[in-house]
Scaffold this motif. Structure first.
Motif, PDB file in Angstrom:
ATOM      1  N   ARG A 412       0.827  -1.209   0.000  1.00 36.51           N
ATOM      2  CA  ARG A 412       0.000   0.000   0.000  1.00 36.51           C
ATOM      3  C   ARG A 412       0.865   1.264   0.000  1.00 36.51           C
ATOM      4  NH1 ARG A 412      -2.860  -1.426   3.902  1.00 36.51           N
ATOM      5  NH2 ARG A 412      -1.756  -0.366   5.595  1.00 36.51           N
ATOM      6  N   GLU A 413       1.922   1.268   0.805  1.00 38.85           N
ATOM      7  CA  GLU A 413       2.765   2.461   0.900  1.00 38.85           C
ATOM      8  C   GLU A 413       3.592   2.678  -0.364  1.00 38.85           C
ATOM      9  OE1 GLU A 413       2.289   4.591   3.024  1.00 38.85           O
ATOM     10  OE2 GLU A 413       1.088   3.431   4.424  1.00 38.85           O
ATOM     11  N   LEU A 414       4.001   1.600  -1.013  1.00 39.90           N
ATOM     12  CA  LEU A 414       4.695   1.746  -2.306  1.00 39.90           C
ATOM     13  C   LEU A 414       3.797   2.448  -3.321  1.00 39.90           C
ATOM     14  CD1 LEU A 414       6.391  -1.773  -2.616  1.00 39.90           C
ATOM     15  CD2 LEU A 414       7.578   0.427  -2.416  1.00 39.90           C
ATOM     16  N   ALA A 415       2.530   2.011  -3.384  1.00 40.08           N
ATOM     17  CA  ALA A 415       1.591   2.626  -4.329  1.00 40.08           C
ATOM     18  C   ALA A 415       1.352   4.093  -3.980  1.00 40.08           C
ATOM     19  CB  ALA A 415       0.272   1.860  -4.316  1.00 40.08           C
ATOM     20  N   ARG A 416       1.227   4.385  -2.686  1.00 36.47           N
ATOM     21  CA  ARG A 416       0.992   5.766  -2.264  1.00 36.47           C
ATOM     22  C   ARG A 416       2.206   6.651  -2.584  1.00 36.47           C
ATOM     23  NH1 ARG A 416      -2.391   6.441   2.016  1.00 36.47           N
ATOM     24  NH2 ARG A 416      -1.487   4.658   3.116  1.00 36.47           N
ATOM     25  N   ALA A 417       3.397   6.122  -2.324  1.00 33.92           N
ATOM     26  CA  ALA A 417       4.608   6.897  -2.590  1.00 33.92           C
ATOM     27  C   ALA A 417       4.732   7.236  -4.069  1.00 33.92           C
ATOM     28  CB  ALA A 417       5.833   6.120  -2.101  1.00 33.92           C
ATOM     29  N   ARG A 418       4.448   6.251  -4.937  1.00 35.80           N
ATOM     30  CA  ARG A 418       4.531   6.519  -6.377  1.00 35.80           C
ATOM     31  C   ARG A 418       3.450   7.501  -6.819  1.00 35.80           C
ATOM     32  NH1 ARG A 418       5.701   0.909  -6.533  1.00 35.80           N
ATOM     33  NH2 ARG A 418       3.520   0.420  -7.018  1.00 35.80           N
ATOM     34  N   ARG A 419       2.214   7.325  -6.265  1.00 38.59           N
ATOM     35  CA  ARG A 419       1.089   8.166  -6.699  1.00 38.59           C
ATOM     36  C   ARG A 419       1.301   9.626  -6.338  1.00 38.59           C
ATOM     37  NH1 ARG A 419      -2.876   6.190  -3.551  1.00 38.59           N
ATOM     38  NH2 ARG A 419      -2.839   4.298  -4.817  1.00 38.59           N
ATOM     39  N   HIS A 420       1.857   9.877  -5.153  1.00 37.49           N
ATOM     40  CA  HIS A 420       1.968  11.247  -4.669  1.00 37.49           C
ATOM     41  C   HIS A 420       3.408  11.768  -4.659  1.00 37.49           C
ATOM     42  CE1 HIS A 420      -2.226  11.018  -3.503  1.00 37.49           C
ATOM     43  NE2 HIS A 420      -1.976   9.914  -2.829  1.00 37.49           N
ATOM     44  N   ALA A 421       4.329  11.004  -5.274  1.00 39.91           N
ATOM     45  CA  ALA A 421       5.740  11.413  -5.361  1.00 39.91           C
ATOM     46  C   ALA A 421       6.297  11.724  -3.971  1.00 39.91           C
ATOM     47  CB  ALA A 421       5.890  12.614  -6.288  1.00 39.91           C
ATOM     48  N   LEU A 422       6.081  10.810  -3.032  1.00 32.78           N
ATOM     49  CA  LEU A 422       6.528  10.964  -1.653  1.00 32.78           C
ATOM     50  C   LEU A 422       7.685  10.011  -1.359  1.00 32.78           C
ATOM     51  CD1 LEU A 422       3.072  11.073   0.160  1.00 32.78           C
ATOM     52  CD2 LEU A 422       4.623  12.993  -0.185  1.00 32.78           C
ATOM     53  N   PRO A 423       8.580  10.398  -0.435  1.00 33.62           N
ATOM     54  CA  PRO A 423       9.629   9.452  -0.018  1.00 33.62           C
ATOM     55  C   PRO A 423       9.036   8.359   0.875  1.00 33.62           C
ATOM     56  CG  PRO A 423       9.762  11.464   1.274  1.00 33.62           C
ATOM     57  CD  PRO A 423       8.703  11.707   0.222  1.00 33.62           C
ATOM     58  N   LEU A 424       9.752   7.248   0.971  1.00 36.17           N
ATOM     59  CA  LEU A 424       9.361   6.154   1.857  1.00 36.17           C
ATOM     60  C   LEU A 424      10.633   5.533   2.404  1.00 36.17           C
ATOM     61  CD1 LEU A 424       7.319   4.129   3.070  1.00 36.17           C
ATOM     62  CD2 LEU A 424       7.547   2.785   0.946  1.00 36.17           C
ATOM     63  N   SER A 425      10.710   5.475   3.735  1.00 34.65           N
ATOM     64  CA  SER A 425      11.900   4.900   4.377  1.00 34.65           C
ATOM     65  C   SER A 425      11.507   3.669   5.179  1.00 34.65           C
ATOM     66  CB  SER A 425      12.561   5.929   5.301  1.00 34.65           C
ATOM     67  OG  SER A 425      13.060   7.023   4.557  1.00 34.65           O
ATOM     68  N   LEU A 426      12.503   2.806   5.424  1.00 37.92           N
ATOM     69  CA  LEU A 426      12.289   1.572   6.167  1.00 37.92           C
ATOM     70  C   LEU A 426      13.433   1.384   7.160  1.00 37.92           C
ATOM     71  CD1 LEU A 426      10.938  -1.244   6.607  1.00 37.92           C
ATOM     72  CD2 LEU A 426      12.425  -2.089   4.757  1.00 37.92           C
ATOM     73  N   LEU A 427      13.066   1.051   8.395  1.00 39.49           N
ATOM     74  CA  LEU A 427      14.035   0.626   9.394  1.00 39.49           C
ATOM     75  C   LEU A 427      13.780  -0.839   9.729  1.00 39.49           C
ATOM     76  CD1 LEU A 427      13.932   3.620  11.930  1.00 39.49           C
ATOM     77  CD2 LEU A 427      15.756   3.119  10.294  1.00 39.49           C
ATOM     78  N   VAL A 428      14.846  -1.635   9.822  1.00 42.78           N
ATOM     79  CA  VAL A 428      14.725  -3.008  10.295  1.00 42.78           C
ATOM     80  C   VAL A 428      15.648  -3.162  11.493  1.00 42.78           C
ATOM     81  CG1 VAL A 428      14.036  -3.966   8.068  1.00 42.78           C
ATOM     82  CG2 VAL A 428      16.465  -3.836   8.664  1.00 42.78           C
ATOM     83  N   LEU A 499       7.990   1.033   9.110  1.00 42.65           N
ATOM     84  CA  LEU A 499       7.736   1.757   7.870  1.00 42.65           C
ATOM     85  C   LEU A 499       7.549   3.228   8.196  1.00 42.65           C
ATOM     86  CD1 LEU A 499       5.297  -0.435   5.725  1.00 42.65           C
ATOM     87  CD2 LEU A 499       7.546   0.421   5.040  1.00 42.65           C
ATOM     88  N   LEU A 500       8.242   4.097   7.425  1.00 44.48           N
ATOM     89  CA  LEU A 500       8.179   5.538   7.655  1.00 44.48           C
ATOM     90  C   LEU A 500       7.690   6.224   6.385  1.00 44.48           C
ATOM     91  CD1 LEU A 500      11.655   5.882   9.453  1.00 44.48           C
ATOM     92  CD2 LEU A 500       9.396   5.834  10.532  1.00 44.48           C
ATOM     93  N   PRO A 501       6.371   6.320   6.169  1.00 40.63           N
ATOM     94  CA  PRO A 501       5.849   7.009   4.985  1.00 40.63           C
ATOM     95  C   PRO A 501       6.202   8.499   5.018  1.00 40.63           C
ATOM     96  CG  PRO A 501       4.148   5.695   6.073  1.00 40.63           C
ATOM     97  CD  PRO A 501       5.306   5.789   7.010  1.00 40.63           C
ATOM     98  N   ALA A 502       6.321   9.085   3.836  1.00 40.54           N
ATOM     99  CA  ALA A 502       6.576  10.520   3.682  1.00 40.54           C
ATOM    100  C   ALA A 502       7.804  10.963   4.478  1.00 40.54           C
ATOM    101  CB  ALA A 502       5.345  11.330   4.104  1.00 40.54           C
ATOM    102  N   THR A 503       8.792  10.077   4.574  1.00 30.98           N
ATOM    103  CA  THR A 503       9.995  10.364   5.367  1.00 30.98           C
ATOM    104  C   THR A 503      11.236  10.129   4.508  1.00 30.98           C
ATOM    105  OG1 THR A 503       8.839   9.616   7.360  1.00 30.98           O
ATOM    106  CG2 THR A 503      11.238   9.830   7.492  1.00 30.98           C
ATOM    107  N   ASP A 504      12.099  11.148   4.392  1.00 32.47           N
ATOM    108  CA  ASP A 504      13.319  10.998   3.601  1.00 32.47           C
ATOM    109  C   ASP A 504      14.433  10.428   4.486  1.00 32.47           C
ATOM    110  OD1 ASP A 504      14.063  13.108   5.217  1.00 32.47           O
ATOM    111  OD2 ASP A 504      13.986  14.613   3.628  1.00 32.47           O
ATOM    112  N   ARG A 505      15.660  10.345   3.926  1.00 31.22           N
ATOM    113  CA  ARG A 505      16.751   9.720   4.662  1.00 31.22           C
ATOM    114  C   ARG A 505      17.101  10.494   5.932  1.00 31.22           C
ATOM    115  NH1 ARG A 505      20.437   5.895   3.808  1.00 31.22           N
ATOM    116  NH2 ARG A 505      19.693   5.593   1.659  1.00 31.22           N
TER     117      ARG A 505
END
Length: 573
Positions: A412-428, A499-505
């Motif tokens: 879902r977040e991948l689709a949202r990031a592409r649709r709205h040109a938003l960054p997406l970050s991930l921490l593991v 998952l960190l939507p709308a979050t850059d590095r």
């Protein structure tokens, strides 16, 4: 000798049981007495050739009156038998066929009509139902007085014919026009027509009830697989298509202390989108039957005369407006149905007529109640299903979302990031030296460590959202109330993902350091816990998120083997 002969003839034919049999017997008896100057026409009319006088005249007129009365009685009995035979026949017909066309053809035959026209009562007017016609009927123009006559339920005899209401247990919503100009109708005819309209009405209502039951069953079957929000509009549309007198309506859903519009038909959705109603206002003013009836889900019917006062007051964007909502101003009649879920009124169904203050009778109220019950069942099962789905996506130990939920959220977040040109970050992350904790102190202590780590991650991420992402940036309909909210997951074992939507590095690095500092409060069996934390940001060509996962995992591996001293790591150096 005329009087005795006529008496003998009358005695010989009086045991006949149908007008046809009487006609045949009379013709034969008169033929057996050729000296009598009496003839019989095709309509059972008796004629004396010449001008009878004296005793002959009195005997003939008495004979003719008796024959006419006998003929009329037999005709009435025969029509009664035909009418009840018609009712018996149609109780065995196809239950899904609610057309009155077959009834109308039989009525034409029974009453010898030239034509019969079908009528429906809709939107406060009588409208043609040509599929119910028989013969070649000529119909007059119908107005409000004719609507009132149909609702009164009594046959209306006129010079041009009869307006026959078709109603059984409930108020008539259909009618036949019996085209019979100049015909004289007797009191017996009126009684028979009244019975005919009632019997046809009972069968018509039975067929409609079966059709409505099938509609409810189909609705349950069609909507049971989806979410409650997906059921609201179809539920309302089916209700409006089924409930007699309904033209438009709305479905309100409770959210906290207010109701909001969840579905509507005919009304201006732009006007309604930011309108809410306080629960107490809806119960005490708009509904108006009291708290006890409210909690039993009792439907109430109201006309425009009361709605104009009861409907005053609503909230627009949270501000109270002491006025009548424009959409409410045009309603002529309303059925309101509280819909219960777990003992509370969860929703409120409005069924409206814009044209007819008297649109709704007992049948409408009964069906509205049925749809209210159906809505309650749908909501109940949908919420149970939602609870199962939540359980299937929740880690039982920590209460965090699990790996299945992570996979769905990532998609879902991948689709949202592409649709709205938003960054997406991930921490593991995983827990450093977690195996040593288990081996030294046992699995119960290990479980305690996982629970504490999950709680710290979740609490820190909520605080982080408040600092770094103050409000939503994506459009409604993306599947979350706040599409920028971070989510923490337990993958399994001692592994976690964030998952960190709308979050850059830079934002993700700040979140990572906040998590490191927050972990300092964790103590398990007297020793501190640390996390190995890997970070990655979605790349432009990464359509599936696999590159994001590999990059975060590789970064965590580097963090795990960085070999920094514990003191340096705790200080964030």
């Amino acid at each position: 000798m005329t009087a005795p002969t006529l008496a003998r003839i009358l005695a010989a034919v009086s045991d006949r049981r149908t007008p046809e049999a009487l006609h045949s017997a009379l013709r034969g008896a008169l033929a057996a007495h050729p000296a009598l100057p009496v003839t019989l026409d095709a309509e059972l009319g008796l004629h004396w050739h010449g001008a009878p006088d004296g005793e002959d005249a009195g005997a003939f007129h008495a004979f003719a009156r008796t024959v006419a009365n006998l003929s009329g009685t037999l005709a009435d009995l025969h029509r009664h038998a035909q009418v009840y035979g018609l009712a018996r026949e149609f109780t065995r017909r196809d239950e899904t066929d609610t057309s009155l066309g077959a009834y109308s053809r039989e009525c034409c035959r029974i009453f010898g009509l030239k034509g019969l026209g079908g009528l429906r009562l809709r939107s406060g007017a009588l409208t043609r139902a040509p599929s119910w016609d028989a013969g070649t009927p000529r119909l007059p123009a119908f107005g409000p007085a004719d609507v009132a006559a149909v609702r009164a339920g009594e046959p209306d005899m006129r010079a041009g014919g009869v307006l026959l209401p078709i109603g059984g247990r409930f108020r008539a919503r259909a009618a036949f026009w019996l085209d019979a100009p100049g015909r004289a109708w007797s009191g017996s005819d009126r009684d028979l027509l009244r019975q005919l309209g009632h019997l046809i009405g009972l069968e018509y209502e039975r067929g409609e009830a079966l059709r409505h039951l099938q509609t409810l069953q189909a609705l349950h079957r069609d909507l049971m697989g989806g979410q409650p929000e997906q059921a609201y509009q179809p539920l309302l549309e089916r209700a409006l298509a089924t409930i007699p007198g309904a033209e438009c309506g709305s479905l309100l859903i409770r959210e906290g202390g207010v109701f909001r519009y969840a579905a509507s038909v005919t009304f201006d959705e732009t006007e309604l989108s930011e309108v809410t109603f306080p629960v107490e206002h809806t119960r005490d003013r708009w509904y108006g039957l009291g708290e006890e009836a409210w909690h039993r889900g009792v439907p109430r019917v109201q006309s425009s005369r009361r709605l104009a006062s009861q409907g005053v007051g609503y909230q627009y964007r949270g501000a109270l407006v002491e006025d009548l909502l424009p959409s409410v101003a045009g309603i002529q009649a309303n059925i309101g149905v509280p819909i219960l879920y777990q003992g509370e009124v969860y929703a409120f169904l409005n069924i409206d007529s814009l044209t007819d203050p008297d649109a709704f009778a007992e049948d409408s109220v009964n069906l509205a109640r049925s749809f209210g019950v159906q809505a309650a069942l749908l909501l109940h099962e949908a919420h149970l299903r939602a609870q199962v789905q939540v359980a299937a996506r929740t880690d039982a130990l920590t209460g965090l979302l699990n790996r299945r939920a992570f996979t769905e959220s990532l998609t879902r977040e991948l689709a949202r990031a592409r649709r709205h040109a938003l960054p997406l970050s991930l921490l593991v992350a995983d827990i450093r030296s977690f195996k040593a904790v288990n081996d030294t102190h046992g699995h119960a202590t290990g479980d305690d460590a996982l629970v504490q780590v999950g709680a710290v991650l979740d609490r820190t991420l909520r605080a982080t959202d408040a600092v770094f992402r103050p409000g939503p940036v994506a459009s409604p309909g993306d599947g979350a109330a706040d599409p920028t909210a971070s989510q923490v997951f337990r993958w399994g074992g001692d592994e976690f993902a964030i998952l960190l939507p709308a979050t850059d590095r830079a934002g993700a690095q700040a979140v990572r350091e906040r998590l490191r500092r927050a972990m300092r409060e964790i103590r398990v069996a007297g020793r501190p816990l640390e996390l190995n934390l890997g970070l990655a940001v979605l790349g432009a060509g990464d359509l599936t998120g696999q590159a994001l996962l590999h990059a975060a995992d590789a970064d965590m591996y580097r963090d795990k083997h960085a070999g920094r001293p514990l003191g340096a790591r705790l200080s964030g150096i």
